[in-house]
Design a protein around this motif. Structure first.
Motif, PDB file in Angstrom:
ATOM      1  N   TYR A  33      20.992   0.041 -21.297  1.00 31.60           N
ATOM      2  CA  TYR A  33      20.518   0.749 -20.106  1.00 31.60           C
ATOM      3  C   TYR A  33      19.907   2.102 -20.487  1.00 31.60           C
ATOM      4  O   TYR A  33      18.806   2.442 -20.054  1.00 31.60           O
ATOM      5  N   LEU A  34      20.593   2.851 -21.332  1.00 31.11           N
ATOM      6  CA  LEU A  34      20.100   4.158 -21.757  1.00 31.11           C
ATOM      7  C   LEU A  34      18.789   4.025 -22.523  1.00 31.11           C
ATOM      8  O   LEU A  34      17.830   4.755 -22.264  1.00 31.11           O
ATOM      9  N   ARG A  37      15.891   3.279 -20.216  1.00 31.28           N
ATOM     10  CA  ARG A  37      15.553   4.443 -19.390  1.00 31.28           C
ATOM     11  C   ARG A  37      14.836   5.513 -20.214  1.00 31.28           C
ATOM     12  O   ARG A  37      13.895   6.139 -19.741  1.00 31.28           O
ATOM     13  N   GLN A  38      15.264   5.718 -21.446  1.00 25.25           N
ATOM     14  CA  GLN A  38      14.611   6.718 -22.304  1.00 25.25           C
ATOM     15  C   GLN A  38      13.173   6.332 -22.620  1.00 25.25           C
ATOM     16  O   GLN A  38      12.297   7.186 -22.680  1.00 25.25           O
ATOM     17  N   PHE A  41      11.448   5.121 -18.348  1.00 30.16           N
ATOM     18  CA  PHE A  41      11.680   5.810 -17.075  1.00 30.16           C
ATOM     19  C   PHE A  41      11.452   7.305 -17.264  1.00 30.16           C
ATOM     20  O   PHE A  41      12.388   8.101 -17.251  1.00 30.16           O
ATOM     21  N   VAL A  44      13.227  10.057 -15.146  1.00 29.52           N
ATOM     22  CA  VAL A  44      14.662  10.337 -15.268  1.00 29.52           C
ATOM     23  C   VAL A  44      14.850  11.444 -16.289  1.00 29.52           C
ATOM     24  O   VAL A  44      14.560  11.282 -17.467  1.00 29.52           O
ATOM     25  N   LYS A  45      15.311  12.574 -15.809  1.00 26.77           N
ATOM     26  CA  LYS A  45      15.540  13.718 -16.691  1.00 26.77           C
ATOM     27  C   LYS A  45      16.959  13.654 -17.238  1.00 26.77           C
ATOM     28  O   LYS A  45      17.917  13.519 -16.496  1.00 26.77           O
ATOM     29  N   HIS A  46      17.090  13.706 -18.537  1.00 25.97           N
ATOM     30  CA  HIS A  46      18.376  13.752 -19.227  1.00 25.97           C
ATOM     31  C   HIS A  46      19.277  12.541 -18.947  1.00 25.97           C
ATOM     32  O   HIS A  46      20.415  12.701 -18.516  1.00 25.97           O
ATOM     33  N   PRO A  47      18.786  11.313 -19.181  1.00 23.43           N
ATOM     34  CA  PRO A  47      19.671  10.152 -19.003  1.00 23.43           C
ATOM     35  C   PRO A  47      20.823  10.208 -20.001  1.00 23.43           C
ATOM     36  O   PRO A  47      20.672  10.741 -21.105  1.00 23.43           O
ATOM     37  N   LYS A  48      21.969   9.672 -19.581  1.00 22.26           N
ATOM     38  CA  LYS A  48      23.170   9.717 -20.419  1.00 22.26           C
ATOM     39  C   LYS A  48      23.792   8.322 -20.519  1.00 22.26           C
ATOM     40  O   LYS A  48      23.618   7.481 -19.650  1.00 22.26           O
ATOM     41  N   ASP A  51      25.757   6.986 -17.521  1.00 24.36           N
ATOM     42  CA  ASP A  51      25.062   6.602 -16.288  1.00 24.36           C
ATOM     43  C   ASP A  51      25.313   5.153 -15.903  1.00 24.36           C
ATOM     44  O   ASP A  51      25.402   4.826 -14.717  1.00 24.36           O
TER      45      ASP A  51
END
Length: 154
Positions: A33-34, A37-38, A41, A44-48, A51
């Motif tokens: 998922y991360l 998103r990186q 996406f 999305v600011k600062h995905p972790k 999440d």
């Protein structure tokens, strides 16, 4: 493009197994998922890593495994037959895993399956349309803008 096609042909999904998420799967699913998103996406600011647990809480999660490697997952809100997440591990896209996870979600849904796709994600739109989904609405005020799709097969 030829090298990508040859690469995908070497990835065999004949040993694909779908099963319910187990507690030990959390980190692998969070990494998929991360990573997605990186790479895809930008809004999305600062995905972790954390999440994934937050956004999938209360949903049924199905895991795709090939030769003991987790290669994707889908999460479904059974209450409203909404497919919230469908992600494939990098390097495994285009192998049919998404279609199998989508079949799982369709079988779980008690009514026509719905999902949202960001308007900029043209590849996902093509995938869902190829799988029989029809655009049912557009949210122009959402950030980012998205389309709602409804399963045209149910």
């Amino acid at each position: 493009m030829t090298s990508q096609k040859n690469f995908l042909q070497t990835k065999s999904t004949k040993n694909l197994v779908l099963r319910a998420m187990q507690p030990d799967d959390s980190e692998a699913l969070a990494r998929i998922y991360l990573g997605a998103r990186q790479h895809n996406f930008s809004w999305v600011k600062h995905p972790k890593l954390e999440d994934f647990a937050r956004v999938s809480h209360g949903e049924v999660v199905e895991v795709a495994i090939i030769n003991q490697e987790i290669v994707g997952f889908a999460s479904l809100s059974e209450r409203d037959s909404f497919l919230h997440l469908l992600f494939i591990k990098e390097g495994w896209n285009g192998c049919g895993i998404g279609a199998k996870l989508l079949d799982w979600a369709r079988n779980q849904a008690t009514q026509a399956l719905e999902l949202k796709v960001v308007t900029a994600n043209v590849a996902a739109q093509r995938f869902y349309e190829r799988e029989g989904f029809l655009a049912a609405g557009k949210s122009v005020f959402a950030k980012p803008q998205n389309l709602t799709y409804r399963d045209g097969r149910k």
